[in-house]
Design a protein around this motif. Structure first.
Motif, PDB file in Angstrom:
ATOM      1  N   ARG A  29      27.919  88.280  16.339  1.00 22.62           N
ATOM      2  CA  ARG A  29      27.890  88.346  14.866  1.00 22.62           C
ATOM      3  C   ARG A  29      28.582  89.614  14.373  1.00 22.62           C
ATOM      4  O   ARG A  29      29.316  89.596  13.397  1.00 22.62           O
ATOM      5  CB  ARG A  29      26.450  88.289  14.370  1.00 22.62           C
ATOM      6  N   VAL A  30      28.341  90.733  15.043  1.00 23.95           N
ATOM      7  CA  VAL A  30      28.988  91.995  14.654  1.00 23.95           C
ATOM      8  C   VAL A  30      30.497  91.896  14.805  1.00 23.95           C
ATOM      9  O   VAL A  30      31.267  92.343  13.949  1.00 23.95           O
ATOM     10  CB  VAL A  30      28.420  93.161  15.488  1.00 23.95           C
ATOM     11  N   ALA A  31      30.922  91.292  15.900  1.00 25.65           N
ATOM     12  CA  ALA A  31      32.356  91.141  16.130  1.00 25.65           C
ATOM     13  C   ALA A  31      32.988  90.260  15.067  1.00 25.65           C
ATOM     14  O   ALA A  31      34.080  90.551  14.554  1.00 25.65           O
ATOM     15  CB  ALA A  31      32.591  90.550  17.533  1.00 25.65           C
ATOM     16  N   ALA A  32      32.262  89.172  14.720  1.00 24.68           N
ATOM     17  CA  ALA A  32      32.778  88.272  13.679  1.00 24.68           C
ATOM     18  C   ALA A  32      32.850  88.991  12.337  1.00 24.68           C
ATOM     19  O   ALA A  32      33.821  88.845  11.580  1.00 24.68           O
ATOM     20  CB  ALA A  32      31.891  87.034  13.590  1.00 24.68           C
ATOM     21  N   HIS A  33      31.801  89.802  12.040  1.00 26.62           N
ATOM     22  CA  HIS A  33      31.800  90.552  10.774  1.00 26.62           C
ATOM     23  C   HIS A  33      32.930  91.561  10.728  1.00 26.62           C
ATOM     24  O   HIS A  33      33.612  91.731   9.713  1.00 26.62           O
ATOM     25  CB  HIS A  33      30.438  91.251  10.607  1.00 26.62           C
ATOM     26  N   ASP A  34      33.120  92.245  11.890  1.00 29.43           N
ATOM     27  CA  ASP A  34      34.216  93.220  11.944  1.00 29.43           C
ATOM     28  C   ASP A  34      35.567  92.537  11.750  1.00 29.43           C
ATOM     29  O   ASP A  34      36.475  93.081  11.090  1.00 29.43           O
ATOM     30  CB  ASP A  34      34.199  93.948  13.289  1.00 29.43           C
ATOM     31  N   GLU A  35      35.693  91.368  12.318  1.00 32.47           N
ATOM     32  CA  GLU A  35      36.957  90.634  12.183  1.00 32.47           C
ATOM     33  C   GLU A  35      37.186  90.216  10.737  1.00 32.47           C
ATOM     34  O   GLU A  35      38.294  90.333  10.204  1.00 32.47           O
ATOM     35  CB  GLU A  35      36.936  89.413  13.096  1.00 32.47           C
ATOM     36  N   GLU A  36      36.102  89.740  10.073  1.00 34.18           N
ATOM     37  CA  GLU A  36      36.226  89.356   8.655  1.00 34.18           C
ATOM     38  C   GLU A  36      36.577  90.575   7.811  1.00 34.18           C
ATOM     39  O   GLU A  36      37.404  90.493   6.898  1.00 34.18           O
ATOM     40  CB  GLU A  36      34.914  88.745   8.177  1.00 34.18           C
ATOM     41  N   LEU A  37      35.908  91.703   8.096  1.00 32.86           N
ATOM     42  CA  LEU A  37      36.181  92.929   7.341  1.00 32.86           C
ATOM     43  C   LEU A  37      37.614  93.384   7.541  1.00 32.86           C
ATOM     44  O   LEU A  37      38.312  93.776   6.588  1.00 32.86           O
ATOM     45  CB  LEU A  37      35.204  94.028   7.787  1.00 32.86           C
ATOM     46  N   ALA A  38      38.067  93.334   8.786  1.00 32.21           N
ATOM     47  CA  ALA A  38      39.450  93.736   9.068  1.00 32.21           C
ATOM     48  C   ALA A  38      40.443  92.831   8.344  1.00 32.21           C
ATOM     49  O   ALA A  38      41.453  93.286   7.792  1.00 32.21           O
ATOM     50  CB  ALA A  38      39.695  93.708  10.575  1.00 32.21           C
ATOM     51  N   THR A  39      40.134  91.521   8.321  1.00 32.26           N
ATOM     52  CA  THR A  39      41.010  90.572   7.632  1.00 32.26           C
ATOM     53  C   THR A  39      41.045  90.859   6.140  1.00 32.26           C
ATOM     54  O   THR A  39      42.115  90.833   5.492  1.00 32.26           O
ATOM     55  CB  THR A  39      40.533  89.134   7.879  1.00 32.26           C
ATOM     56  N   ALA A  40      39.836  91.161   5.579  1.00 35.14           N
ATOM     57  CA  ALA A  40      39.756  91.458   4.133  1.00 35.14           C
ATOM     58  C   ALA A  40      40.556  92.718   3.804  1.00 35.14           C
ATOM     59  O   ALA A  40      41.269  92.786   2.794  1.00 35.14           O
ATOM     60  CB  ALA A  40      38.296  91.616   3.705  1.00 35.14           C
ATOM     61  N   VAL A  41      40.427  93.736   4.667  1.00 34.97           N
ATOM     62  CA  VAL A  41      41.169  94.985   4.443  1.00 34.97           C
ATOM     63  C   VAL A  41      42.667  94.738   4.513  1.00 34.97           C
ATOM     64  O   VAL A  41      43.451  95.240   3.691  1.00 34.97           O
ATOM     65  CB  VAL A  41      40.733  96.053   5.466  1.00 34.97           C
ATOM     66  N   GLU A  42      43.081  93.948   5.499  1.00 38.06           N
ATOM     67  CA  GLU A  42      44.496  93.629   5.626  1.00 38.06           C
ATOM     68  C   GLU A  42      45.001  92.877   4.397  1.00 38.06           C
ATOM     69  O   GLU A  42      46.116  93.134   3.903  1.00 38.06           O
ATOM     70  CB  GLU A  42      44.730  92.802   6.884  1.00 38.06           C
ATOM     71  N   ASP A  43      44.163  91.947   3.883  1.00 42.52           N
ATOM     72  CA  ASP A  43      44.555  91.206   2.674  1.00 42.52           C
ATOM     73  C   ASP A  43      44.697  92.143   1.487  1.00 42.52           C
ATOM     74  O   ASP A  43      45.648  92.029   0.688  1.00 42.52           O
ATOM     75  CB  ASP A  43      43.520  90.114   2.373  1.00 42.52           C
ATOM     76  N   ARG A  44      43.752  93.097   1.343  1.00 42.96           N
ATOM     77  CA  ARG A  44      43.818  94.040   0.224  1.00 42.96           C
ATOM     78  C   ARG A  44      45.040  94.931   0.340  1.00 42.96           C
ATOM     79  O   ARG A  44      45.706  95.238  -0.656  1.00 42.96           O
ATOM     80  CB  ARG A  44      42.545  94.897   0.185  1.00 42.96           C
ATOM     81  N   ILE A  45      45.341  95.342   1.577  1.00 42.97           N
ATOM     82  CA  ILE A  45      46.530  96.178   1.780  1.00 42.97           C
ATOM     83  C   ILE A  45      47.789  95.403   1.415  1.00 42.97           C
ATOM     84  O   ILE A  45      48.707  95.922   0.756  1.00 42.97           O
ATOM     85  CB  ILE A  45      46.591  96.674   3.236  1.00 42.97           C
ATOM     86  N   THR A  46      47.815  94.130   1.828  1.00 45.26           N
ATOM     87  CA  THR A  46      48.977  93.296   1.510  1.00 45.26           C
ATOM     88  C   THR A  46      49.127  93.126   0.010  1.00 45.26           C
ATOM     89  O   THR A  46      50.230  93.214  -0.553  1.00 45.26           O
ATOM     90  CB  THR A  46      48.833  91.924   2.189  1.00 45.26           C
ATOM     91  N   GLU A  47      47.993  92.878  -0.692  1.00 41.53           N
ATOM     92  CA  GLU A  47      48.023  92.734  -2.146  1.00 41.53           C
ATOM     93  C   GLU A  47      48.505  94.026  -2.819  1.00 41.53           C
ATOM     94  O   GLU A  47      49.302  93.991  -3.765  1.00 41.53           O
ATOM     95  CB  GLU A  47      46.632  92.371  -2.657  1.00 41.53           C
ATOM     96  N   ALA A  48      47.995  95.160  -2.305  1.00 39.54           N
ATOM     97  CA  ALA A  48      48.404  96.444  -2.877  1.00 39.54           C
ATOM     98  C   ALA A  48      49.892  96.695  -2.669  1.00 39.54           C
ATOM     99  O   ALA A  48      50.599  97.176  -3.569  1.00 39.54           O
ATOM    100  CB  ALA A  48      47.586  97.579  -2.257  1.00 39.54           C
ATOM    101  N   GLU A  49      50.387  96.376  -1.488  1.00 38.80           N
ATOM    102  CA  GLU A  49      51.814  96.557  -1.212  1.00 38.80           C
ATOM    103  C   GLU A  49      52.657  95.651  -2.096  1.00 38.80           C
ATOM    104  O   GLU A  49      53.706  96.059  -2.615  1.00 38.80           O
ATOM    105  CB  GLU A  49      52.097  96.276   0.262  1.00 38.80           C
ATOM    106  N   THR A  50      52.187  94.405  -2.287  1.00 38.66           N
ATOM    107  CA  THR A  50      52.907  93.474  -3.149  1.00 38.66           C
ATOM    108  C   THR A  50      52.935  93.975  -4.588  1.00 38.66           C
ATOM    109  O   THR A  50      53.970  93.935  -5.270  1.00 38.66           O
ATOM    110  CB  THR A  50      52.252  92.076  -3.096  1.00 38.66           C
ATOM    111  N   ALA A  51      51.752  94.474  -5.061  1.00 39.56           N
ATOM    112  CA  ALA A  51      51.685  95.003  -6.426  1.00 39.56           C
ATOM    113  C   ALA A  51      52.593  96.210  -6.591  1.00 39.56           C
ATOM    114  O   ALA A  51      53.262  96.386  -7.624  1.00 39.56           O
ATOM    115  CB  ALA A  51      50.239  95.371  -6.768  1.00 39.56           C
ATOM    116  N   ALA A  52      52.632  97.062  -5.566  1.00 40.57           N
ATOM    117  CA  ALA A  52      53.496  98.245  -5.622  1.00 40.57           C
ATOM    118  C   ALA A  52      54.965  97.837  -5.665  1.00 40.57           C
ATOM    119  O   ALA A  52      55.767  98.416  -6.411  1.00 40.57           O
ATOM    120  CB  ALA A  52      53.229  99.141  -4.411  1.00 40.57           C
ATOM    121  N   ASP A  53      55.333  96.839  -4.875  1.00 43.44           N
ATOM    122  CA  ASP A  53      56.710  96.348  -4.890  1.00 43.44           C
ATOM    123  C   ASP A  53      57.066  95.776  -6.258  1.00 43.44           C
ATOM    124  O   ASP A  53      58.164  96.029  -6.779  1.00 43.44           O
ATOM    125  CB  ASP A  53      56.903  95.279  -3.807  1.00 43.44           C
ATOM    126  N   ASP A  54      56.121  95.005  -6.840  1.00 43.89           N
ATOM    127  CA  ASP A  54      56.365  94.434  -8.166  1.00 43.89           C
ATOM    128  C   ASP A  54      56.519  95.536  -9.208  1.00 43.89           C
ATOM    129  O   ASP A  54      57.401  95.474 -10.082  1.00 43.89           O
ATOM    130  CB  ASP A  54      55.215  93.508  -8.554  1.00 43.89           C
TER     131      ASP A  54
END
Length: 210
Positions: A29-54
């Motif tokens: 469960r911890v590993a799954a949570h860490d994976e979800e958290l990492a995915t969420a962080v990566e998504d936020r970083i991607t969104e931030a980079e996209t917003a910065a590019d725009d």
């Protein structure tokens, strides 16, 4: 080994197995949570980079638009200044053409015989000159005697003895000129001191008695 001892060992093994299963499940469960958290962080970083590019692209567009607007404005100012200069040149040429007619009339008047009466010609030329001023929107400033002095339109030359009320116009020395609400040249006037004496004295009839 007794039967009871074997049962206890089986129970302990079962307990150890359950604990191990719980631990494995918790780790999963911890590993799954860490994976979800990492995915969420990566998504936020991607969104931030996209917003910065725009935002960067929008800033570049605005900067380019501002540069074009500035260039268009400079071109407009240049065209407006050129049109103003051309209009001023045409206006000056038109005025000079009218004034040359007046000058030519004066030259013809002076070209008359020395004993010739040039007054009619001068009066005609003055009428022509007044008409030119009127066409240009210029009107004379010639205040009537007794008019209150207007510092914006009247230049006081001197105070004189006059029957006019004190501090009012006694006489116009030189007319002024104005166009619309702009005074081109103030009228030169004398101002009454209010003494009531216009400088002309009447002869007394006291010496005519019989």
């Amino acid at each position: 080994m007794s039967e009871n001892a074997g049962t206890e060992q089986d129970t302990e093994r079962e307990a150890d197995g359950d604990e191990q299963d719980e631990r494995s499940e918790l780790v999963a469960r911890v590993a799954a949570h860490d994976e979800e958290l990492a995915t969420a962080v990566e998504d936020r970083i991607t969104e931030a980079e996209t917003a910065a590019d725009d935002a960067r692209e929008r800033a570049e567009e605005l900067e380019s638009s501002l540069a074009r607007t500035r260039a268009d404005f400079e071109n407009y100012k240049d065209r407006a200044e050129k049109r103003r200069e051309q209009a001023a040149t045409r206006a000056t040429a038109d005025l000079v053409e009218k004034l040359t007619d007046v000058r030519n009339n004066l030259l013809r008047a002076l070209d008359q015989e020395a004993d010739a009466d040039i007054r009619p010609g001068v009066e005609s030329t003055l009428e022509t000159f007044d008409r030119v001023l009127e066409e240009e929107g210029v009107t004379p400033i010639e205040p009537e005697p007794g008019t209150e002095v207007d510092p914006e339109r009247h230049e006081v030359m001197v105070r004189v003895a006059s029957p006019e009320p004190e501090d009012t116009v006694a006489e116009v020395y030189d007319p002024g000129y104005e166009t619309d609400d702009t005074v081109i040249e103030a009228a030169k006037v004398t101002v009454s001191d209010g003494s009531g004496d216009d400088g002309d004295s009447e002869e007394s009839d006291g010496g005519d008695s019989e």
